[in-house]
Design a protein around this motif. Sequence first.
Motif, PDB file in Angstrom:
ATOM      1  N   GLN A 141       1.887   1.806  -3.499  1.00  0.00           N
ATOM      2  CA  GLN A 141       0.825   2.382  -4.335  1.00  0.00           C
ATOM      3  C   GLN A 141       0.655   3.878  -4.064  1.00  0.00           C
ATOM      4  OE1 GLN A 141      -2.362  -0.669  -3.656  1.00  0.00           O
ATOM      5  NE2 GLN A 141      -2.462  -0.600  -5.894  1.00  0.00           N
ATOM      6  N   SER A 142       0.916   4.299  -2.851  1.00  0.00           N
ATOM      7  CA  SER A 142       0.767   5.727  -2.525  1.00  0.00           C
ATOM      8  C   SER A 142       1.769   6.576  -3.288  1.00  0.00           C
ATOM      9  CB  SER A 142       0.925   5.959  -1.020  1.00  0.00           C
ATOM     10  OG  SER A 142       2.286   5.859  -0.623  1.00  0.00           O
ATOM     11  N   ASN A 161       2.476   6.126  -6.491  1.00  0.00           N
ATOM     12  CA  ASN A 161       2.108   6.221  -7.903  1.00  0.00           C
ATOM     13  C   ASN A 161       1.830   7.675  -8.260  1.00  0.00           C
ATOM     14  OD1 ASN A 161       2.274   3.474  -8.289  1.00  0.00           O
ATOM     15  ND2 ASN A 161       0.077   3.119  -8.179  1.00  0.00           N
ATOM     16  N   TRP A 172      -9.121  -5.471  -3.260  1.00  0.00           N
ATOM     17  CA  TRP A 172      -8.002  -4.536  -3.400  1.00  0.00           C
ATOM     18  C   TRP A 172      -7.614  -4.423  -4.868  1.00  0.00           C
ATOM     19  CZ3 TRP A 172      -3.231  -4.650   0.316  1.00  0.00           C
ATOM     20  CH2 TRP A 172      -2.368  -3.594   0.019  1.00  0.00           C
ATOM     21  N   TRP A 212      -6.554  -1.103  -7.765  1.00  0.00           N
ATOM     22  CA  TRP A 212      -6.149   0.298  -7.793  1.00  0.00           C
ATOM     23  C   TRP A 212      -7.374   1.212  -7.937  1.00  0.00           C
ATOM     24  CZ3 TRP A 212      -3.133   3.475  -5.860  1.00  0.00           C
ATOM     25  CH2 TRP A 212      -2.794   4.698  -6.429  1.00  0.00           C
ATOM     26  N   SER A 271      -1.692   8.859  -7.610  1.00  0.00           N
ATOM     27  CA  SER A 271      -2.230   8.494  -6.296  1.00  0.00           C
ATOM     28  C   SER A 271      -2.970   9.667  -5.654  1.00  0.00           C
ATOM     29  CB  SER A 271      -1.103   8.036  -5.368  1.00  0.00           C
ATOM     30  OG  SER A 271      -1.637   7.786  -4.087  1.00  0.00           O
ATOM     31  N   LEU A 313       0.828  -1.203   0.000  1.00  0.00           N
ATOM     32  CA  LEU A 313       0.000   0.000   0.000  1.00  0.00           C
ATOM     33  C   LEU A 313       0.866   1.258   0.000  1.00  0.00           C
ATOM     34  CD1 LEU A 313      -2.879   1.037  -0.087  1.00  0.00           C
ATOM     35  CD2 LEU A 313      -2.927   0.936   2.411  1.00  0.00           C
ATOM     36  N   LYS A 321      -8.659   3.928  -5.049  1.00  0.00           N
ATOM     37  CA  LYS A 321      -8.847   5.369  -5.307  1.00  0.00           C
ATOM     38  C   LYS A 321     -10.258   5.796  -4.952  1.00  0.00           C
ATOM     39  CE  LYS A 321      -7.149   5.424  -9.559  1.00  0.00           C
ATOM     40  NZ  LYS A 321      -6.650   5.917 -10.861  1.00  0.00           N
TER      41      LYS A 321
END
Length: 129
Positions: free
Chosen positions: A25-26, A28, A116, A118, A31, A22, A122
């Motif tokens: 992913q933050s 990206n 879960w 993307w 994000s 996670l 968001k």
Amino acid sequence: MAKKRVFISFDYDHDETLKTFLVGQSKNEDSPFELTDWSIKEPIDGDWKAKARTRIKSVDVVAVICGQHTDTATGVNAELTIAQEEKVPYFLLAGYADKTCVKPKAAKSTDKLYKWTWENLKTLIGGGR
């Protein structure tokens, strides 16, 4: 648009890798959220809950990552209870696509466990539930 501040609640004993995913992913480019390491790196005693409460009150949303043992994770249940008491929005995220994920005991029966992805992440962080 300002990025949402997210507190991650997860089972330290079984799902630390999921937290790492996670955090990745933050980072990206698209994000909508940012993570600060809100983790409390001390035993669950003393003023641990007071520190958790202060941190949870300072974020926009709590992401509860659920794994196979989340129902027995004392810290996750305490953090979720604090989020509920402080009326901080939260969501439950299934940490594994190929394993059974369980909700924390503190979760409400109406709380949905979200897949879960993307796009889901968001949407959930943006308030869609």
